[in-house]
Motif scaffolding. Sequence first.
Motif, PDB file in Angstrom:
ATOM      1  N   ASN A   1      -5.772   6.269   9.951  1.00  0.00           N
ATOM      2  CA  ASN A   1      -6.742   6.512   8.882  1.00  0.00           C
ATOM      3  C   ASN A   1      -6.346   5.787   7.599  1.00  0.00           C
ATOM      4  OD1 ASN A   1      -8.380   8.109  10.476  1.00  0.00           O
ATOM      5  ND2 ASN A   1      -7.440  10.040   9.817  1.00  0.00           N
ATOM      6  N   GLU A   2      -5.053   5.725   7.307  1.00  0.00           N
ATOM      7  CA  GLU A   2      -4.592   5.026   6.103  1.00  0.00           C
ATOM      8  C   GLU A   2      -4.838   3.524   6.223  1.00  0.00           C
ATOM      9  OE1 GLU A   2      -3.802   6.210   3.312  1.00  0.00           O
ATOM     10  OE2 GLU A   2      -3.592   8.325   3.832  1.00  0.00           O
ATOM     11  N   ILE A   3      -4.669   2.968   7.421  1.00  0.00           N
ATOM     12  CA  ILE A   3      -4.959   1.543   7.635  1.00  0.00           C
ATOM     13  C   ILE A   3      -6.455   1.284   7.438  1.00  0.00           C
ATOM     14  CG2 ILE A   3      -5.015  -0.317   9.344  1.00  0.00           C
ATOM     15  CD1 ILE A   3      -2.433   0.872  10.525  1.00  0.00           C
TER      16      ILE A   3
ATOM     17  N   GLU B   1       6.071   1.367   6.024  1.00  0.00           N
ATOM     18  CA  GLU B   1       7.073   2.345   6.475  1.00  0.00           C
ATOM     19  C   GLU B   1       6.468   3.355   7.442  1.00  0.00           C
ATOM     20  OE1 GLU B   1      10.156   2.494   2.692  1.00  0.00           O
ATOM     21  OE2 GLU B   1       8.184   3.462   2.500  1.00  0.00           O
ATOM     22  N   LEU B   2       5.216   3.751   7.189  1.00  0.00           N
ATOM     23  CA  LEU B   2       4.542   4.680   8.109  1.00  0.00           C
ATOM     24  C   LEU B   2       4.320   4.033   9.469  1.00  0.00           C
ATOM     25  CD1 LEU B   2       1.814   6.412   5.874  1.00  0.00           C
ATOM     26  CD2 LEU B   2       4.089   7.240   6.478  1.00  0.00           C
ATOM     27  N   VAL B   3       3.859   2.778   9.458  1.00  0.00           N
ATOM     28  CA  VAL B   3       3.637   2.055  10.713  1.00  0.00           C
ATOM     29  C   VAL B   3       4.940   1.929  11.494  1.00  0.00           C
ATOM     30  CG1 VAL B   3       3.081  -0.214  11.702  1.00  0.00           C
ATOM     31  CG2 VAL B   3       1.611   0.774   9.920  1.00  0.00           C
TER      32      VAL B   3
ATOM     33  N   ARG C   1       0.849  -1.199   0.000  1.00  0.00           N
ATOM     34  CA  ARG C   1       0.000   0.000   0.000  1.00  0.00           C
ATOM     35  C   ARG C   1       0.883   1.245   0.000  1.00  0.00           C
ATOM     36  NH1 ARG C   1      -5.353   1.471  -1.031  1.00  0.00           N
ATOM     37  NH2 ARG C   1      -6.021   3.131   0.360  1.00  0.00           N
ATOM     38  N   LYS C   2       0.803   2.030  -1.056  1.00  0.00           N
ATOM     39  CA  LYS C   2       1.649   3.207  -1.182  1.00  0.00           C
ATOM     40  C   LYS C   2       0.891   4.478  -0.785  1.00  0.00           C
ATOM     41  CE  LYS C   2       5.029   0.756  -2.754  1.00  0.00           C
ATOM     42  NZ  LYS C   2       6.217   0.483  -1.895  1.00  0.00           N
TER      43      LYS C   2
ATOM     44  N   LYS D   1     -12.265  -3.327  13.131  1.00  0.00           N
ATOM     45  CA  LYS D   1     -11.189  -2.411  12.735  1.00  0.00           C
ATOM     46  C   LYS D   1     -10.408  -1.927  13.952  1.00  0.00           C
ATOM     47  CE  LYS D   1     -13.416  -0.586   8.550  1.00  0.00           C
ATOM     48  NZ  LYS D   1     -14.067   0.605   7.954  1.00  0.00           N
ATOM     49  N   ASP D   2     -11.111  -1.590  15.035  1.00  0.00           N
ATOM     50  CA  ASP D   2     -10.440  -1.148  16.265  1.00  0.00           C
ATOM     51  C   ASP D   2      -9.516  -2.238  16.802  1.00  0.00           C
ATOM     52  OD1 ASP D   2     -11.701   1.299  16.229  1.00  0.00           O
ATOM     53  OD2 ASP D   2     -13.267   0.737  17.657  1.00  0.00           O
TER      54      ASP D   2
END
Length: 204
Positions: free
Chosen positions: A114-116, A96-98, A87-88, A150-151
């Motif tokens: 939010n991206e996840i 990389e963000l995580v 996922r870019k 999701k949580d």
Amino acid sequence: MKAEVFKPGNIKKLEKNFKDISDVDKPVYYTVINLFNNFPRISAIKLYRDSDIDLKIRLGNKDYRYIKILKSQSGMFDIMRLPLDERKIGKNSLYELVRKDLNSSNELSRETRNEILKYIDFNRNRKKLLYILIDSENKNYYIMKETTIKDIVIHDIEYIYTKDSSYKIYNGKISARFIGNYWDSYLKKRKKTEKDVWKALITQ
């Protein structure tokens, strides 16, 4: 997409033949029987195989609930798989963000969360699913909204990647014990009974 259709009139037959159903399928048919027995408003249930949903519940002419059933195996639920590195987001991958967030903190940033969530939605064919989680070993049944699932996934990613950030693919395996504890905490926090939650999600 062929489906088995059950209505109040043929549930007695299903109950009578229940002992002849394979052990693998019994939890699903048991769920169908209990839904009819506990919620008189249900007018029909369709049972699907090899589909993005397992049950389609009809409460009225145009009032439906869509259910995904997850059964535990060896004490683990296979919730969802997310290849975070694929996922870019701009020049970076979600992985990389995580990793960046959890190398400096025990929590994900709002942006990464939010991206996840967007990624989960991207991998889902149907929105606003309800999930029935069946603890196969302990015969416990839980019902949850997709937002709750999701949580749980967000919490699990934070927990796993804080300990070891080398996994580029989130495998989404969550213990039945954790789900049971989460459920108990959920009921206690909201001062609800199991029946309250089932009724609210199925019929309201």
